[in-house]
Design a protein around this motif. Structure first.
Motif, mmCIF file in Angstrom:
data_model
loop_
_atom_site.group_PDB
_atom_site.id
_atom_site.type_symbol
_atom_site.label_atom_id
_atom_site.label_comp_id
_atom_site.label_asym_id
_atom_site.label_seq_id
_atom_site.Cartn_x
_atom_site.Cartn_y
_atom_site.Cartn_z
ATOM 1 N N TRP A 224 0.828 -1.208 0.000
ATOM 2 C CA TRP A 224 0.000 0.000 0.000
ATOM 3 C C TRP A 224 0.860 1.255 0.000
ATOM 4 O O TRP A 224 0.582 2.224 -0.724
ATOM 5 N N GLU A 225 1.941 1.251 0.773
ATOM 6 C CA GLU A 225 2.826 2.413 0.826
ATOM 7 C C GLU A 225 3.517 2.637 -0.515
ATOM 8 O O GLU A 225 3.713 3.775 -0.942
ATOM 9 N N ASN A 226 3.881 1.562 -1.184
ATOM 10 C CA ASN A 226 4.552 1.697 -2.480
ATOM 11 C C ASN A 226 3.583 2.096 -3.584
ATOM 12 O O ASN A 226 3.979 2.731 -4.558
ATOM 13 N N LYS A 227 2.327 1.721 -3.437
ATOM 14 C CA LYS A 227 1.315 2.058 -4.456
ATOM 15 C C LYS A 227 1.235 3.565 -4.670
ATOM 16 O O LYS A 227 1.211 4.040 -5.810
ATOM 17 N N ARG A 228 1.224 4.323 -3.575
ATOM 18 C CA ARG A 228 1.068 5.772 -3.689
ATOM 19 C C ARG A 228 2.225 6.402 -4.462
ATOM 20 O O ARG A 228 2.036 7.383 -5.200
ATOM 21 N N LEU A 229 3.418 5.820 -4.311
ATOM 22 C CA LEU A 229 4.582 6.377 -4.995
ATOM 23 C C LEU A 229 4.674 5.892 -6.438
ATOM 24 O O LEU A 229 5.068 6.641 -7.331
ATOM 25 N N LEU A 230 4.305 4.640 -6.676
ATOM 26 C CA LEU A 230 4.315 4.116 -8.045
ATOM 27 C C LEU A 230 3.298 4.851 -8.923
ATOM 28 O O LEU A 230 3.515 5.037 -10.123
ATOM 29 N N LEU A 231 2.193 5.273 -8.307
ATOM 30 C CA LEU A 231 1.162 5.990 -9.060
ATOM 31 C C LEU A 231 1.502 7.460 -9.268
ATOM 32 O O LEU A 231 0.812 8.162 -9.994
ATOM 33 N N GLY A 232 2.560 7.940 -8.607
ATOM 34 C CA GLY A 232 2.992 9.318 -8.811
ATOM 35 C C GLY A 232 2.410 10.277 -7.799
ATOM 36 O O GLY A 232 1.616 11.151 -8.155
ATOM 37 N N GLU A 233 2.801 10.146 -6.534
ATOM 38 C CA GLU A 233 2.290 11.007 -5.480
ATOM 39 C C GLU A 233 3.027 12.339 -5.469
ATOM 40 O O GLU A 233 4.221 12.412 -5.739
ATOM 41 N N SER A 234 2.297 13.396 -5.127
ATOM 42 C CA SER A 234 2.905 14.715 -5.014
ATOM 43 C C SER A 234 3.525 14.887 -3.637
ATOM 44 O O SER A 234 3.369 14.032 -2.758
ATOM 45 N N LEU A 235 4.214 16.003 -3.441
ATOM 46 C CA LEU A 235 4.711 16.344 -2.121
ATOM 47 C C LEU A 235 3.529 16.635 -1.194
ATOM 48 O O LEU A 235 2.437 16.977 -1.665
ATOM 49 N N PRO A 236 3.701 16.501 0.127
ATOM 50 C CA PRO A 236 2.623 16.866 1.052
ATOM 51 C C PRO A 236 2.166 18.302 0.816
ATOM 52 O O PRO A 236 2.954 19.163 0.401
ATOM 53 N N LYS A 237 0.895 18.587 1.088
ATOM 54 C CA LYS A 237 0.313 19.894 0.785
ATOM 55 C C LYS A 237 1.066 21.039 1.446
ATOM 56 O O LYS A 237 1.281 22.092 0.825
ATOM 57 N N ASP A 238 1.487 20.859 2.715
ATOM 58 C CA ASP A 238 2.171 21.947 3.400
ATOM 59 C C ASP A 238 3.506 22.276 2.738
ATOM 60 O O ASP A 238 3.885 23.450 2.631
ATOM 61 N N VAL A 239 4.212 21.240 2.258
ATOM 62 C CA VAL A 239 5.485 21.466 1.572
ATOM 63 C C VAL A 239 5.237 22.116 0.212
ATOM 64 O O VAL A 239 5.948 23.053 -0.185
ATOM 65 N N GLU A 240 4.223 21.634 -0.483
ATOM 66 C CA GLU A 240 3.893 22.196 -1.801
ATOM 67 C C GLU A 240 3.489 23.666 -1.668
ATOM 68 O O GLU A 240 3.872 24.504 -2.493
#
Length: 313
Positions: A224-240
């Motif tokens: 599950w943790e790898n899924k979010r990154l393989l699908l192309g997750e953005s930076l957290p909202k506060d960092v963005e």
């Protein structure tokens, strides 16, 4: 990256040696828990090999086919670990423990002679498991040191936020695997000791079932943790939002029309932005401003490796 590699190598040597010792204990006593722990340590060793392959592959230079490099290779190999290794090892441990409960396990037999003394074989299991706990504690300490460094660097509140936001799946996998390994060894130790003290092998078999469920649960969580990154997750909202503010506050910027980020590898981020600039700016001034914005973004967050800005006048 160097920190992640050191964590993986430490775990590789520890788990490889432990797997051999646990298998010896199983052959001597036929303990279901020791067989489950053998599966566990073999999967851990394979885990480290896959992670090292991912680290090595991710260092390849970018190419026409992969213009942003091969950083996501670590996401893929970590996902492969969860599916092929922990899933299979967890299932085999669960199945073996279940069969031992239903059909009855073997009495923890065998004897070992050394230095003129003969002692029950289950003593060997206890010594092996205590040694495994020691080795895994060392490996966990190395992984924890790297994870704590990242928590401090990115000002996360703690482990929970780190698990949700980190893109360093290599350290994340090693940390979680070492934690599960410690729990598994402790469960096996309890099962072996209880079975010997009570004369009832069911405790050992239950230990094997618990270890199997532990491994399968970890497989699902890691996937599950790898899924979010393989699908192309953005930076957290506060960092963005912080990066967007850096752009908005640059002289000559009228409005930020669009701003996007995406992880392209562990601690590697791609940033794209559509920016409306002051219409009075000349071509050379505009080019200088874009270069300055790129440098500011990289200074604000060292994970920013690729920046593409579309100017609007």
């Amino acid at each position: 990256m160097a920190g992640s590699r050191g964590v993986v190598i430490a775990a590789l040597f520890a788990n490889g040696a432990i797997a051999i010792l646990k298998f010896f204990g199983y052959l001597l006593t036929q303990s279901p828990s020791m067989l489950s722990e053998t599966y566990h340590s073999i999967s851990d060793t394979g885990n480290q090999v896959f992670l090292l392959v991912g680290i090595r592959y991710s260092k390849k230079e970018s190419s026409r086919a992969h213009p942003f490099g091969y950083g996501k290779a670590q996401f893929f190999y970590s996902f492969l670990v969860s599916v092929l290794l922990f899933g299979i090892a967890g299932w085999e441990s669960l199945k073996h423990g279940y069969e031992a409960i239903v059909h009855g396990g073997h009495a923890l037999g065998g004897a070992v002679s050394a230095l003129g003394y003969t002692f029950p074989g289950w003593y060997v299991n206890v010594v092996i498991l205590l040694g495994a706990i020691g080795f895994e504690t060392y490996a966990l300490k190395k992984a924890n040191t790297e994870l704590v460094r990242q928590i401090r660097e990115y000002e996360w509140s703690g482990y929970r936020e780190a698990f949700r936001k980190t893109s360093d799946v290599t350290t994340l996998t090693a940390f979680t695997e070492d934690t599960i390994a410690l729990l598994g060894a402790a469960i096996a130790l309890v099962g072996v000791v209880l079975s010997e003290l009570t004369g009832n092998e069911v405790y050992d078999a239950i230990g094997a079932v618990c270890i199997g469920l532990l491994l399968m649960g970890f497989a699902v969580a890691l996937a599950w943790e790898n899924k979010r990154l393989l699908l192309g997750e953005s930076l957290p909202k506060d960092v963005e939002d912080r990066l967007r503010t850096v752009v908005k506050e640059h002289p000559g910027v009228v409005h930020v029309d669009a701003f996007r980020t995406v992880h392209v590898g562990p601690e590697e981020v791609l940033v794209t932005a559509d920016i409306s600039f002051d219409s009075d700016l000349g071509t050379e001034e505009l080019d200088d401003d874009i270069t300055q914005i790129e440098e500011k973004l990289r200074t604000e967050d060292d994970r920013v490796r690729h920046v593409y800005i579309e100017p609007e006048l």
